[in-house]
Design a protein around this motif. Structure first.
Motif, mmCIF file in Angstrom:
data_model
loop_
_atom_site.group_PDB
_atom_site.id
_atom_site.type_symbol
_atom_site.label_atom_id
_atom_site.label_comp_id
_atom_site.label_asym_id
_atom_site.label_seq_id
_atom_site.Cartn_x
_atom_site.Cartn_y
_atom_site.Cartn_z
ATOM 1 N N THR A 56 -21.739 -52.137 -18.366
ATOM 2 C CA THR A 56 -20.383 -52.861 -18.714
ATOM 3 C C THR A 56 -20.597 -54.189 -19.592
ATOM 4 O O THR A 56 -21.811 -54.373 -19.853
ATOM 5 C CB THR A 56 -19.931 -53.807 -17.316
ATOM 6 O OG1 THR A 56 -20.840 -54.714 -17.010
ATOM 7 C CG2 THR A 56 -19.977 -52.797 -16.080
ATOM 8 N N TYR A 58 -20.638 -57.351 -19.004
ATOM 9 C CA TYR A 58 -21.186 -58.488 -18.547
ATOM 10 C C TYR A 58 -22.812 -58.176 -18.561
ATOM 11 O O TYR A 58 -23.445 -59.195 -18.215
ATOM 12 C CB TYR A 58 -20.829 -58.353 -17.049
ATOM 13 C CG TYR A 58 -19.181 -58.551 -16.716
ATOM 14 C CD1 TYR A 58 -18.715 -59.625 -17.039
ATOM 15 C CD2 TYR A 58 -18.700 -57.444 -16.244
ATOM 16 C CE1 TYR A 58 -17.339 -60.007 -17.075
ATOM 17 C CE2 TYR A 58 -17.270 -57.709 -16.117
ATOM 18 C CZ TYR A 58 -16.543 -58.622 -16.321
ATOM 19 O OH TYR A 58 -15.040 -59.017 -16.216
ATOM 20 N N ALA A 59 -23.184 -56.892 -18.935
ATOM 21 C CA ALA A 59 -24.598 -56.646 -19.054
ATOM 22 C C ALA A 59 -25.369 -57.156 -20.161
ATOM 23 O O ALA A 59 -26.546 -57.312 -20.487
ATOM 24 C CB ALA A 59 -25.033 -55.129 -18.691
ATOM 25 N N GLN A 91 -25.023 -58.576 -10.661
ATOM 26 C CA GLN A 91 -24.553 -59.845 -11.003
ATOM 27 C C GLN A 91 -23.487 -60.418 -9.780
ATOM 28 O O GLN A 91 -22.582 -59.174 -9.470
ATOM 29 C CB GLN A 91 -23.761 -60.078 -12.169
ATOM 30 C CG GLN A 91 -23.298 -61.508 -12.760
ATOM 31 C CD GLN A 91 -22.675 -61.485 -13.990
ATOM 32 O OE1 GLN A 91 -21.754 -60.779 -14.461
ATOM 33 N NE2 GLN A 91 -23.452 -62.252 -14.975
ATOM 34 N N TYR A 99 -22.906 -58.979 -4.858
ATOM 35 C CA TYR A 99 -23.125 -58.892 -5.948
ATOM 36 C C TYR A 99 -22.825 -57.291 -6.461
ATOM 37 O O TYR A 99 -22.650 -56.490 -5.540
ATOM 38 C CB TYR A 99 -24.947 -58.627 -5.943
ATOM 39 C CG TYR A 99 -25.335 -60.114 -6.290
ATOM 40 C CD1 TYR A 99 -25.791 -60.279 -7.258
ATOM 41 C CD2 TYR A 99 -25.368 -61.111 -5.112
ATOM 42 C CE1 TYR A 99 -26.391 -61.813 -7.621
ATOM 43 C CE2 TYR A 99 -25.864 -62.159 -5.169
ATOM 44 C CZ TYR A 99 -26.448 -62.681 -6.500
ATOM 45 O OH TYR A 99 -26.877 -63.820 -6.584
ATOM 46 N N ARG A 100 -22.680 -57.073 -7.983
ATOM 47 C CA ARG A 100 -22.104 -55.732 -8.457
ATOM 48 C C ARG A 100 -23.238 -55.287 -9.543
ATOM 49 O O ARG A 100 -23.839 -56.205 -10.038
ATOM 50 C CB ARG A 100 -20.865 -56.118 -9.030
ATOM 51 C CG ARG A 100 -19.642 -56.214 -8.143
ATOM 52 C CD ARG A 100 -18.428 -56.249 -9.057
ATOM 53 N NE ARG A 100 -17.024 -56.691 -8.018
ATOM 54 C CZ ARG A 100 -16.538 -55.607 -7.781
ATOM 55 N NH1 ARG A 100 -16.861 -54.412 -7.726
ATOM 56 N NH2 ARG A 100 -15.392 -55.999 -6.949
ATOM 57 N N ILE A 102 -23.772 -54.129 -12.820
ATOM 58 C CA ILE A 102 -23.504 -54.280 -14.168
ATOM 59 C C ILE A 102 -23.834 -53.566 -15.216
ATOM 60 O O ILE A 102 -23.374 -53.377 -16.381
ATOM 61 C CB ILE A 102 -23.215 -55.886 -14.559
ATOM 62 C CG1 ILE A 102 -24.763 -56.550 -14.630
ATOM 63 C CG2 ILE A 102 -22.306 -56.874 -13.575
ATOM 64 C CD1 ILE A 102 -24.649 -57.908 -15.262
ATOM 65 N N GLY A 119 -20.528 -50.921 -11.555
ATOM 66 C CA GLY A 119 -19.318 -51.761 -11.111
ATOM 67 C C GLY A 119 -19.035 -51.909 -9.686
ATOM 68 O O GLY A 119 -18.300 -52.728 -9.117
ATOM 69 N N ALA A 207 -28.441 -63.468 -13.624
ATOM 70 C CA ALA A 207 -28.455 -61.818 -12.837
ATOM 71 C C ALA A 207 -29.663 -61.513 -12.035
ATOM 72 O O ALA A 207 -30.675 -62.352 -12.376
ATOM 73 C CB ALA A 207 -28.061 -61.187 -14.071
#
Length: 263
Positions: A56, A58-59, A91, A99-100, A102, A119, A207
């Motif tokens: 994603t 976000y990574a 994260q 937490y998901r 990412i 996700g 993270a």
């Protein structure tokens, strides 16, 4: 206490059946990742299975932080290419209390596809594991929330597979995959797969990095003590977990083989 880098050294620290538990040990920095990894195998692993990388947006930043920690340029994929271990980033967002996943860079999965997990919250990631919600989920959530930068924690597990390949994606029902296994040939036809997993929080982005080191050996190549442990453990898996692992298809052969080794 530490964890080794082979099936034989990992199994004594793994859960031998019964209730699920994290079973964490604390590592020093020099015990974190396998020394002198076979980087050619890593490169080939990702080339053969490009779907092992799923990211994603976000990574991106924590991926760069991780790569820098490992002394390489790039992000999460480059970091995973520079080590023996597959790597995942998790994260927690400001408006959520969980937490998901990412990002994932996984060359040698244990029967999962990163694109299917990307996700998802932590509990959904573990949903297929029988007993996880009841026995382990709350403890894992607390651990993740309280983990601070610096400490490194590790655990290990085990699976029985019908292949000695490090990339294991089940492509047929267990009864078919293990149809050739007998008590007489179980030492050569059953493969013990252990994941050496570590967790640490990245200091800059916050993270959490989850690494998975894969080790595989034929059942018969293991120590007598480890074979005996597996013979006991396969009979005591919690309800539902044995079915998910395909245990009914190979358990009798494994148990009989283990008894023969002990005799």
């Amino acid at each position: 206490m530490s964890l080794g880098f082979s099936v034989d050294t990992l199994l004594p620290k793994a859960r031998g059946g019964g209730q699920l538990r994290m079973g964490l040990v604390k590592l020093t920095e020099d015990q974190w990742l396998q020394p002198e990894p076979d980087l050619a195998s890593r490169k080939q692993g990702f080339a053969d299975w490009p779907e092992g990388i799923a990211l994603t947006r976000y990574a991106e930043v924590p991926g760069r932080e991780l790569a820098a920690m490992l002394g390489t340029d790039g992000g999460l994929p480059e970091a995973a290419l520079a080590a023996h271990e597959d790597m995942c980033l998790l994260q927690r967002f400001a408006d959520e209390d969980y937490y998901r996943l990412i990002g994932a860079a996984v060359a040698w999965p244990s029967d999962w596809h990163p694109k299917d997990k990307l996700g998802l919250p932590l509990r959904a990631l573990h949903a297929p594991i029988a007993g996880y919600e009841e026995q382990l989920a709350s403890g894992v959530d607390r651990f993740m929330e309280t983990l601070r930068p610096g400490p490194i924690y590790a655990r290990c597990n085990w699976f029985i597979a019908a292949t000695g390949e490090r990339r294991w994606i089940a492509d047929r029902p267990p009864q078919e995959a293990f149809a050739h296994v007998t008590p007489e040939n179980a030492g050569e036809t059953l493969f013990v797969r252990s994941e050496r997993q570590t967790l640490r929080r990245l200091p800059e982005t916050g993270a959490i990095l989850f690494t998975i080191g894969i080790y595989v050996e034929p059942l018969g190549a293991l120590s007598a003590d480890n074979i005996a442990m597996l013979g006991r453990a396969v009979q005591t898996l919690v309800s539902g977990e044995g079915d998910r692992r395909g245990a009914p298809a190979y358990a009798d052969s494994l148990v009989t083989f283990a008894k023969g080794i002990a005799a």
